[in-house]
Write an enzyme that holds these catalytic residues in place. Structure first.
Site, PDB file in Angstrom:
ATOM      1  CE  LYS A 116     102.572  60.357  37.611  1.00  0.00           C
ATOM      2  NZ  LYS A 116     103.860  60.907  37.160  1.00  0.00           N
TER       3      LYS A 116
HETATM    4  N1  GLU Z   1     104.051  63.433  34.498  1.00  0.00           N
HETATM    5  C1  GLU Z   1     105.295  64.098  34.400  1.00  0.00           C
HETATM    6  C2  GLU Z   1     106.322  63.432  35.318  1.00  0.00           C
HETATM    7  O1  GLU Z   1     106.185  62.283  35.676  1.00  0.00           O
HETATM    8  C3  GLU Z   1     105.186  65.594  34.587  1.00  0.00           C
HETATM    9  C4  GLU Z   1     104.685  66.050  35.925  1.00  0.00           C
HETATM   10  C5  GLU Z   1     104.438  67.556  36.001  1.00  0.00           C
HETATM   11  O2  GLU Z   1     104.764  68.264  35.069  1.00  0.00           O
HETATM   12  O3  GLU Z   1     103.916  67.971  37.034  1.00  0.00           O
HETATM   13  O4  GLU Z   1     107.336  63.988  35.619  1.00  0.00           O
END
Ligand code: GLU
Length: 425
Positions: A116
């Protein structure tokens, strides 16, 4: 002494999402009897990066922004996870969100680890030019972290397809070759996938529908409240509404809105598109956030921030089913209260995994240079979501635990086995 250099002190978070993540990890690890070495290897992030990004603002002033990227695990494949732009971003939160991505990818069985990123900024207060410079500076700083076979960012709170386009462009320029697979959630013309925009909300709807089937809740006589009206909340509301469920309450930063007979969600989406992206001024009864969460509805979809359902309000929740559109909306201490009250919770790492699933499809399409129809994307994503739900359901029955603990057991077991197979030096 006050100083012009001093920023106002942040509001101290009463709860810590990292603690909530750790508590659940411990619970599942105990049930699995996880070896203590493996336990430590999976509990902490593999790597974390921090940068201070210096940007020229439109008025000529210079500002520094704190930025993070945490790679929790790259065991199952390249690490994957969104980038959050928010003034609440901090290293603890990013660490929790990165770990959740590891478990999320493992639950739905896609070949990724978890990561993240985040920048502490207020995107609502920034111009498009400022956001572009910030995004390019971030990509530059992370040029050796990101990579289509290393670490693949995506949108999260406060970021969108345009931000992903800047990342793709900056990374491609720095590396001297067009690299669409370095980021997902891009605009379609740049290699984005059909269905990605709606993917998270669609997965929430599929989870809700599957759970309603299990619990024998009839959609056409049910009501639902949705907290948060961003990408996930608005699309979940629209698609759950299409199943015949009445969406009686919605909310955003401007407050909560209630309509006994239900909202026409496509009309509300049109309204916010013309109204600066906010629900402010919507014709409905105004309610508070706390009231929305404790309304007498069948289904509650928290799709805003972390730690919304806590030990303070968990006892007042009247919904039979909670489907977590957001990451970490329920604090750990609320889990037992909800279980005791027979509230079924479809946990975030399952319920909102539709987004990363279609991100995976986008990346596959970028790698092979061949694009699928929306129908194919949706069909495959729905199948993955239903299968994952079924597996989590079976594990919860086998161990007699909540769906959340079951999802953690499934994910941690998979990642732990991979760790053992790959070996430790
Ligand atoms: N931000 C989204 C999540 O928390 C998508 C992450 C992604 O597609 O890599 O799942």
């Amino acid at each position: 002494m006050s100083s012009k250099y001093k920023e106002p002190a942040p509001i101290k978070d009463a709860l810590n999402p990292l603690e909530s993540m750790m508590e659940r990890f411990d619970e599942a690890a105990d049930i699995l009897g996880l070896d203590s070495g493996i336990y430590n290897a999976l509990k902490f992030p593999e790597k974390s990066f921090e940068a201070n990004l210096t940007i020229t603002m439109d008025d000529g002033s210079i500002k520094v922004f704190q930025a993070f990227r945490v790679i929790h695990s790259a065991l199952l494949g390249p690490s994957k996870g969104g980038i959050r732009y928010s003034h609440l971003v901090n290293s603890q939160e990013v660490k929790a969100l990165a770990a959740w991505m590891t478990w999320k990818c493992a639950v739905v069985g896609i070949p990724y680890g978890g990561a993240k990123g985040g920048i502490k900024c207020d995107p609502r207060e920034m111009s498009s030019g400022e956001l572009e410079r910030l995004t390019r500076a971030y990509t530059n700083a992370m040029q050796d972290v990101f990579g289509p076979d290393k670490d693949i960012p995506a949108p999260d709170m406060g970021t969108n397809a345009q931000v992903m386009a800047w990342i793709m462009d900056e990374y491609s320029k720095v590396k001297g070759q067009s690299t669409p697979g370095v980021v997902t959630g891009k605009p379609k013309v740049l290699g984005g996938s059909e269905g990605r925009f709606e993917a998270t909300g669609r997965g929430v709807m599929v989870s809700t529908r599957t759970a309603m089937g299990k619990l024998k809740i009839n959609p056409t006589s049910s009501t639902c409240a949705v907290q948060g009206f961003g990408n996930v909340g608005s699309i979940s509301a629209k698609l759950i509404g299409q199943q015949g469920v009445k969406i009686v309450a919605i909310s955003d930063i401007s407050g909560g809105y209630y309509k006994k007979d239900g909202f026409n969600i496509p009309e509300v989406i049109e309204y916010i598109n013309k109204n600066n992206g906010t629900l402010e001024g919507l014709q409905a009864d105004k309610i508070g956030n706390e009231e929305l969460l404790t309304l007498d509805v069948d289904i509650l979809v928290p799709a805003a921030l972390e730690d919304q359902i806590t030990e303070k309000n968990a006892n007042d929740i009247r919904a039979k089913l909670i489907v977590e559109g957001a990451n970490g909306p329920t604090a750990h201490k609320a889990d037992d209260i909800l279980t005791k009250n027979n509230v079924v919770v479809v946990p975030d790492i399952l319920a909102n995994a539709g987004g990363v699933t279609v991100s995976y499809f986008e990346w596959v399409q970028n790698q092979i240079g061949y694009f699928w129809t929306e129908e194919r994307v949706n069909r495959r994503a729905d199948r993955i979501m239903k299968q994952a739900f079924e597996q989590v359901w079976q594990v919860s029955k086998r161990y007699n635990v909540s769906l959340r603990t079951a999802a953690y057991i499934l994910a941690i077991d998979k990642v732990a086995q991979t760790k053992k197979l790959r070996g430790i030096f």
